[in-house]
Design a protein around this motif. Sequence first.
Motif, PDB file in Angstrom:
ATOM      1  N   PRO A 380      -9.600   7.119   9.931  1.00  0.00           N
ATOM      2  CA  PRO A 380     -10.758   6.209  10.014  1.00  0.00           C
ATOM      3  C   PRO A 380     -12.094   6.947   9.928  1.00  0.00           C
ATOM      4  CG  PRO A 380      -9.094   5.605  11.634  1.00  0.00           C
ATOM      5  CD  PRO A 380      -8.674   6.935  11.066  1.00  0.00           C
ATOM      6  N   LEU A 381     -12.175   8.123  10.530  1.00  0.00           N
ATOM      7  CA  LEU A 381     -13.413   8.899  10.474  1.00  0.00           C
ATOM      8  C   LEU A 381     -13.694   9.367   9.054  1.00  0.00           C
ATOM      9  CD1 LEU A 381     -15.791  10.316  11.848  1.00  0.00           C
ATOM     10  CD2 LEU A 381     -14.264  12.243  12.332  1.00  0.00           C
ATOM     11  N   ARG A 382     -12.660   9.799   8.339  1.00  0.00           N
ATOM     12  CA  ARG A 382     -12.864  10.227   6.955  1.00  0.00           C
ATOM     13  C   ARG A 382     -13.310   9.058   6.089  1.00  0.00           C
ATOM     14  NH1 ARG A 382      -8.030  12.876   7.947  1.00  0.00           N
ATOM     15  NH2 ARG A 382      -6.868  11.360   6.714  1.00  0.00           N
ATOM     16  N   ARG A 383     -12.758   7.874   6.340  1.00  0.00           N
ATOM     17  CA  ARG A 383     -13.153   6.704   5.565  1.00  0.00           C
ATOM     18  C   ARG A 383     -14.631   6.389   5.775  1.00  0.00           C
ATOM     19  NH1 ARG A 383      -7.751   4.689   6.320  1.00  0.00           N
ATOM     20  NH2 ARG A 383      -8.266   3.826   8.346  1.00  0.00           N
ATOM     21  N   ARG A 384     -15.087   6.479   7.025  1.00  0.00           N
ATOM     22  CA  ARG A 384     -16.488   6.193   7.307  1.00  0.00           C
ATOM     23  C   ARG A 384     -17.405   7.212   6.636  1.00  0.00           C
ATOM     24  NH1 ARG A 384     -14.389   4.768  12.432  1.00  0.00           N
ATOM     25  NH2 ARG A 384     -14.872   6.814  13.294  1.00  0.00           N
ATOM     26  N   LYS A 385     -16.989   8.489   6.651  1.00  0.00           N
ATOM     27  CA  LYS A 385     -17.813   9.537   6.044  1.00  0.00           C
ATOM     28  C   LYS A 385     -17.892   9.399   4.540  1.00  0.00           C
ATOM     29  CE  LYS A 385     -17.338  13.240   9.481  1.00  0.00           C
ATOM     30  NZ  LYS A 385     -16.824  14.619   9.723  1.00  0.00           N
ATOM     31  N   ARG A 386     -16.754   9.032   3.919  1.00  0.00           N
ATOM     32  CA  ARG A 386     -16.693   8.971   2.462  1.00  0.00           C
ATOM     33  C   ARG A 386     -17.052   7.597   1.917  1.00  0.00           C
ATOM     34  NH1 ARG A 386     -13.748  13.185   0.115  1.00  0.00           N
ATOM     35  NH2 ARG A 386     -13.249  11.841  -1.651  1.00  0.00           N
ATOM     36  N   GLY A 387     -17.127   6.611   2.815  1.00  0.00           N
ATOM     37  CA  GLY A 387     -17.471   5.270   2.361  1.00  0.00           C
ATOM     38  C   GLY A 387     -16.361   4.590   1.607  1.00  0.00           C
ATOM     39  N   GLY A 388     -15.097   4.988   1.860  1.00  0.00           N
ATOM     40  CA  GLY A 388     -13.964   4.404   1.150  1.00  0.00           C
ATOM     41  C   GLY A 388     -12.680   4.925   1.711  1.00  0.00           C
ATOM     42  N   PRO A 389     -11.565   4.814   0.958  1.00  0.00           N
ATOM     43  CA  PRO A 389     -10.272   5.269   1.426  1.00  0.00           C
ATOM     44  C   PRO A 389     -10.284   6.751   1.765  1.00  0.00           C
ATOM     45  CG  PRO A 389     -10.026   3.916  -0.515  1.00  0.00           C
ATOM     46  CD  PRO A 389     -11.481   4.174  -0.351  1.00  0.00           C
ATOM     47  N   ALA A 390      -9.502   7.127   2.771  1.00  0.00           N
ATOM     48  CA  ALA A 390      -9.462   8.517   3.202  1.00  0.00           C
ATOM     49  C   ALA A 390      -8.854   9.412   2.155  1.00  0.00           C
ATOM     50  CB  ALA A 390      -8.675   8.641   4.507  1.00  0.00           C
ATOM     51  N   ASP A 391      -7.831   8.972   1.460  1.00  0.00           N
ATOM     52  CA  ASP A 391      -7.216   9.746   0.391  1.00  0.00           C
ATOM     53  C   ASP A 391      -6.390   8.805  -0.452  1.00  0.00           C
ATOM     54  OD1 ASP A 391      -4.701   9.385   1.662  1.00  0.00           O
ATOM     55  OD2 ASP A 391      -5.082  11.128   2.918  1.00  0.00           O
ATOM     56  N   ASP A 392      -5.679   9.335  -1.439  1.00  0.00           N
ATOM     57  CA  ASP A 392      -4.999   8.466  -2.391  1.00  0.00           C
ATOM     58  C   ASP A 392      -3.931   7.615  -1.739  1.00  0.00           C
ATOM     59  OD1 ASP A 392      -3.601  10.816  -1.943  1.00  0.00           O
ATOM     60  OD2 ASP A 392      -2.704  10.871  -3.933  1.00  0.00           O
ATOM     61  N   ALA A 393      -3.105   8.200  -0.857  1.00  0.00           N
ATOM     62  CA  ALA A 393      -2.034   7.415  -0.237  1.00  0.00           C
ATOM     63  C   ALA A 393      -2.596   6.349   0.688  1.00  0.00           C
ATOM     64  CB  ALA A 393      -1.089   8.337   0.534  1.00  0.00           C
ATOM     65  N   ARG A 394      -3.621   6.725   1.468  1.00  0.00           N
ATOM     66  CA  ARG A 394      -4.186   5.748   2.390  1.00  0.00           C
ATOM     67  C   ARG A 394      -4.880   4.629   1.636  1.00  0.00           C
ATOM     68  NH1 ARG A 394      -1.894   9.115   3.956  1.00  0.00           N
ATOM     69  NH2 ARG A 394      -0.364   7.501   3.623  1.00  0.00           N
ATOM     70  N   GLY A 395      -5.501   4.966   0.504  1.00  0.00           N
ATOM     71  CA  GLY A 395      -6.152   3.930  -0.278  1.00  0.00           C
ATOM     72  C   GLY A 395      -5.170   2.883  -0.739  1.00  0.00           C
ATOM     73  N   ALA A 396      -3.991   3.323  -1.149  1.00  0.00           N
ATOM     74  CA  ALA A 396      -2.985   2.371  -1.604  1.00  0.00           C
ATOM     75  C   ALA A 396      -2.529   1.485  -0.457  1.00  0.00           C
ATOM     76  CB  ALA A 396      -1.796   3.116  -2.207  1.00  0.00           C
ATOM     77  N   GLU A 397      -2.406   2.070   0.734  1.00  0.00           N
ATOM     78  CA  GLU A 397      -1.948   1.274   1.862  1.00  0.00           C
ATOM     79  C   GLU A 397      -2.946   0.189   2.223  1.00  0.00           C
ATOM     80  OE1 GLU A 397      -1.200   3.951   5.013  1.00  0.00           O
ATOM     81  OE2 GLU A 397       0.154   5.127   3.803  1.00  0.00           O
ATOM     82  N   ALA A 398      -4.220   0.444   1.956  1.00  0.00           N
ATOM     83  CA  ALA A 398      -5.245  -0.499   2.380  1.00  0.00           C
ATOM     84  C   ALA A 398      -5.227  -1.781   1.560  1.00  0.00           C
ATOM     85  CB  ALA A 398      -6.619   0.160   2.260  1.00  0.00           C
ATOM     86  N   ARG A 399      -4.621  -1.766   0.386  1.00  0.00           N
ATOM     87  CA  ARG A 399      -4.580  -2.962  -0.444  1.00  0.00           C
ATOM     88  C   ARG A 399      -3.541  -3.953   0.087  1.00  0.00           C
ATOM     89  NH1 ARG A 399      -4.161   0.869  -4.538  1.00  0.00           N
ATOM     90  NH2 ARG A 399      -2.008   0.248  -4.856  1.00  0.00           N
ATOM     91  N   PRO A 400      -3.829  -5.242   0.050  1.00  0.00           N
ATOM     92  CA  PRO A 400      -2.797  -6.230   0.410  1.00  0.00           C
ATOM     93  C   PRO A 400      -1.603  -6.090  -0.520  1.00  0.00           C
ATOM     94  CG  PRO A 400      -4.966  -7.249   0.215  1.00  0.00           C
ATOM     95  CD  PRO A 400      -5.090  -5.857  -0.318  1.00  0.00           C
ATOM     96  N   GLN A 401      -0.409  -6.121   0.049  1.00  0.00           N
ATOM     97  CA  GLN A 401       0.798  -5.950  -0.742  1.00  0.00           C
ATOM     98  C   GLN A 401       1.654  -7.210  -0.679  1.00  0.00           C
ATOM     99  OE1 GLN A 401       1.252  -3.301  -2.515  1.00  0.00           O
ATOM    100  NE2 GLN A 401      -0.510  -2.208  -1.702  1.00  0.00           N
ATOM    101  N   PRO A 402       2.279  -7.596  -1.792  1.00  0.00           N
ATOM    102  CA  PRO A 402       3.204  -8.719  -1.750  1.00  0.00           C
ATOM    103  C   PRO A 402       4.344  -8.446  -0.776  1.00  0.00           C
ATOM    104  CG  PRO A 402       2.708  -8.082  -4.018  1.00  0.00           C
ATOM    105  CD  PRO A 402       2.134  -7.032  -3.131  1.00  0.00           C
ATOM    106  N   ALA A 403       4.814  -9.478  -0.092  1.00  0.00           N
ATOM    107  CA  ALA A 403       5.909  -9.302   0.848  1.00  0.00           C
ATOM    108  C   ALA A 403       7.196  -8.974   0.110  1.00  0.00           C
ATOM    109  CB  ALA A 403       6.102 -10.577   1.673  1.00  0.00           C
ATOM    110  N   VAL A 404       7.977  -8.041   0.668  1.00  0.00           N
ATOM    111  CA  VAL A 404       9.283  -7.690   0.122  1.00  0.00           C
ATOM    112  C   VAL A 404      10.285  -7.897   1.242  1.00  0.00           C
ATOM    113  CG1 VAL A 404      10.696  -5.897  -0.911  1.00  0.00           C
ATOM    114  CG2 VAL A 404       8.266  -6.001  -1.433  1.00  0.00           C
TER     115      VAL A 404
END
Length: 419
Positions: A380-404
């Motif tokens: 969360p701190l990295r996201r606030r500093k960078r103004g977006g996702p912390a890294d590539d994997a975390r960015g993907a997690e932040a998107r709403p995903q269809p239920a499986v």
Amino acid sequence: MTTRPRALVTDAEERAALAVCRGLAAAGYEVIAAAGRTPAAAHWSRSASRRVKLPDPRDGVGEYVDRLADAVQATQPDVVVAAAEVSLLPISEHRHRFPDVPTGLPPHEVVLRAVDKVLLQDEAERIGLGPPPSAVCSTSAEASEAARAIGFPVLVKPTRSLSAEGTGLRQDQAAVAADEDELTRALGSLGLPVTVQHYVADARIVSIGGVQVGGEIRGLTVARYLRTFPPSVGSASMAITVPPPDGLAVRAESLLHRIGWEGIFELELLELGPGRFAAIDLNPRPFGWMTLCEGAGANLAAIWCDRVLGRSSDASPAQPGVWYRWEDADARHFLRRLRAGQVRQAAAVLRPRRHVVHALFRIADPGPLAARLAYMAAAPLRRRKRGGPADDARGAEARPQPAVAAEEADPGQGVDVAA
């Protein structure tokens, strides 16, 4: 007394780099782990003899290359291993900055071919591994028209995962769009051009890992994904090695040869039916589940570095029946199912397995898992500093995903978004 060969491995915060460090240490290498973000899993591993902090190439390629060149001069490695695409491209382009230390990379134009997702589609089509119905779109109108023709849901993919942004690099991931509104949001995030591709929700993923040398794959490892995280466009969180399907390795060798790639790679495919496969992604570098290869008897990092340095090594293929678990991803699977009231599916995630290789934890090397947990806590701190996702994997997690509903049997179409 024989001096141990020394390897500098970049991107020590990534699972791929940890797998490389552990594999090289097991093969007798002295390992220098370099990270752009901390705490880094490989920095906390006993496999690393020395730790180096570098800038993040996403923030500035020039500074990254300068500091890497300084680190190479200071540590005097025998080989440099780029363990993620974010370092692969700068190292390839600027390899003249450390001319006396091999990287093993093919010419830079070949590296660019290997990360070109449109080229992958074209070459895969020619050898019978063509992807699901796809269209390369240069405008929003073209993307909308293609999505309607293909039929929602669609997978929206950047033509390359990395693009220049100022003096640094921007990293994008694929997104699933279930309708026009989600397509518009995906285009706003990814920019243009993009590939719009039919999203195959009920196909298993089979992934080939190995080292392409002289037109043949050494250390061949074939894994079938049982779960991915995030569920719809993620990396393997549970997988098992399987015998290579008839003829698939030959076609993979041919594809890599057509592209010109030599070195460590991962080729992801959809299993559409008996003997029917569709190539969906090529990672010309170490990859997230690579520790499974070593655990199944194929030490890809050692095979490749020994090749680069002219040393002999065992290049045997991996053994089938070995399991892989990415711990924090499976823990999030469990929590997601539990919150959704899917108790049975949540329990299935925690089912114990024999012969399991873990992405991070080893009894004799517990530090990387602790580093990973600390890294996630600081996200969360990295996201606030960078103004977006912390890294590539975390960015993907932040998107709403269809239920499986039943990931054990149906992980959906995956894209390896985390190194």
